[in-house]
Motif scaffolding. Structure first.
Motif, PDB file in Angstrom:
ATOM      1  N   TYR A 109      -8.724   8.485   1.938  1.00  0.00           N
ATOM      2  CA  TYR A 109      -9.720   8.308   0.877  1.00  0.00           C
ATOM      3  C   TYR A 109     -10.982   9.153   1.048  1.00  0.00           C
ATOM      4  N   HIS A 113       1.776   6.586  -1.397  1.00  0.00           N
ATOM      5  CA  HIS A 113       0.840   5.707  -0.698  1.00  0.00           C
ATOM      6  C   HIS A 113      -0.529   5.812  -1.328  1.00  0.00           C
ATOM      7  N   THR A 114      -1.270   4.718  -1.268  1.00  0.00           N
ATOM      8  CA  THR A 114      -2.641   4.734  -1.775  1.00  0.00           C
ATOM      9  C   THR A 114      -3.526   5.455  -0.767  1.00  0.00           C
ATOM     10  N   HIS A 115      -4.706   5.877  -1.219  1.00  0.00           N
ATOM     11  CA  HIS A 115      -5.591   6.615  -0.335  1.00  0.00           C
ATOM     12  C   HIS A 115      -6.362   5.719   0.627  1.00  0.00           C
ATOM     13  N   LEU A 116      -6.118   4.408   0.558  1.00  0.00           N
ATOM     14  CA  LEU A 116      -6.658   3.481   1.552  1.00  0.00           C
ATOM     15  C   LEU A 116      -5.617   3.082   2.599  1.00  0.00           C
ATOM     16  N   THR A 117      -4.387   3.524   2.436  1.00  0.00           N
ATOM     17  CA  THR A 117      -3.292   3.112   3.309  1.00  0.00           C
ATOM     18  C   THR A 117      -3.257   3.966   4.571  1.00  0.00           C
ATOM     19  N   GLY A 123       0.794  -1.220   0.000  1.00  0.00           N
ATOM     20  CA  GLY A 123       0.000   0.000   0.000  1.00  0.00           C
ATOM     21  C   GLY A 123       0.826   1.269   0.000  1.00  0.00           C
ATOM     22  N   TRP A 124       2.125   1.130   0.033  1.00  0.00           N
ATOM     23  CA  TRP A 124       3.042   2.264  -0.005  1.00  0.00           C
ATOM     24  C   TRP A 124       4.363   1.788  -0.617  1.00  0.00           C
ATOM     25  N   GLN A 164      -6.507   7.561   7.260  1.00  0.00           N
ATOM     26  CA  GLN A 164      -6.649   7.152   5.863  1.00  0.00           C
ATOM     27  C   GLN A 164      -7.174   8.357   5.090  1.00  0.00           C
ATOM     28  N   THR A 171     -11.797   3.937  -5.585  1.00  0.00           N
ATOM     29  CA  THR A 171     -10.431   3.911  -5.097  1.00  0.00           C
ATOM     30  C   THR A 171      -9.464   3.901  -6.271  1.00  0.00           C
ATOM     31  N   HIS A 190      -4.267  -1.141   3.212  1.00  0.00           N
ATOM     32  CA  HIS A 190      -5.104  -0.767   2.062  1.00  0.00           C
ATOM     33  C   HIS A 190      -6.093  -1.859   1.698  1.00  0.00           C
TER      34      HIS A 190
END
Length: 284
Positions: free
Chosen positions: A149, A225-229, A26-27, A147, A157, A183
């Motif tokens: 998101y 990083h993802t927006h769910l991480t 996730g990152w 988080q 996502t 994530h």
């Protein structure tokens, strides 16, 4: 950092190994990603906008100056200032080049097999101010684990944040840690609903996952990083600002979900409107 034309590019392209790391954890940390000369020019731009102390930019509407160590209507963990990257001759080429890597990191395909691209969403200078000094803007506290998101008012996502330190920094500057694999747990709500706690307290299952160490960034290193991480950061214990720049990207087919959003004007928009106008260009 030369591209195939022989011209110097502002950043390199991600590797397959880096794409795999983002998918798994996730990152990802991208070492020596941005050209140091570009970073130096970005730091000049940031100081021109915000002052050497990163606290001299104008107070925004509705913002009261800090009193007794706290400012009203501001973020506790950094002093965010829009950088206007799409119209800036230093930032726009970097944004466009990052778009190529973002498309690879997203890794989605259409039903015809072509890659799903990414759109620019927003970019900011985000200095974390010294915790040992008072601040007009706040921005000198720790970053609670959270988080991203839910804050972006989008319907799907796939979004990512490219976090770019403008100088070398280590944990004493309040650099980030990431909860690896978080994530995969889905949407965990907005941090303002945690009752003053952070995600690690509200969702104890996160403690069963691995936590990265606080990042050490050499000049040119960045993280994505993802927006769910789930991620967080300590306070800046240095006597000077921790200068950072972040670029937020979204999948090219992203739509507004109808929620109130401070990031863009929704006055003439209908719910489920695609974010495909000139404010959100395809990049890369």
């Amino acid at each position: 950092m030369d591209d195939t034309t022989g011209l110097k590019a502002p950043c390199r392209l991600v590797t397959p190994e880096e794409v795999a790391h983002l998918n798994e954890h996730g990152w990802v940390k991208l070492k020596r990603f941005v050209d140091p000369d570009v970073l130096a020019r970005m730091l000049e731009l940031a100081r021109e906008k915000m002052g050497e102390d990163a606290d001299s930019n104008p107070l925004k509407a509705g913002m009261a100056p800090a009193t007794d160590g706290e400012a009203q209507g501001v973020l506790a963990y950094f002093n965010a200032e829009r950088s206007g990257g799409l119209g800036n001759p230093v930032l726009r080429p970097l944004i466009e080049e990052i778009g190529k890597s973002a498309t690879l990191l997203l890794g989605r395909r259409t039903n015809t097999g072509s890659a799903v691209g990414v759109r620019y969403y927003n970019d900011f200078f985000v200095p974390k101010l010294p915790s040992t000094k008072s601040s007009r803007h706040g921005g000198n506290g720790a970053t609670a684990f959270h988080q991203d998101y839910i804050t972006f008012a989008v319907d799907r996502t796939g979004g990512m944040t490219f976090w770019i330190p403008l100088e070398p920094y280590g944990p004493e500057a309040g650099t980030m840690s990431f909860v690896s694999g978080s994530h995969r747990l889905g949407v965990l709500g907005d941090y303002t609903t945690y009752g003053g706690a952070d995600a690690l307290e509200v969702f104890p299952e996160l403690r069963e996952l691995d936590m990265s160490e606080q990042m050490n960034y050499e000049l040119g290193d960045i993280t994505v990083h993802t927006h769910l991480t789930i991620h967080g950061a300590g306070a800046n214990a240095m006597d000077r600002p921790r200068w950072g720049y972040l670029l937020i990207v979204q999948p090219e087919d992203v739509c507004w979900n109808g929620s109130p959003c401070p990031n863009f004007d929704t006055t003439d928009m209908a719910q489920w409107t695609a974010l495909n106008d000139e404010r959100f260009p395809l990049i890369g």
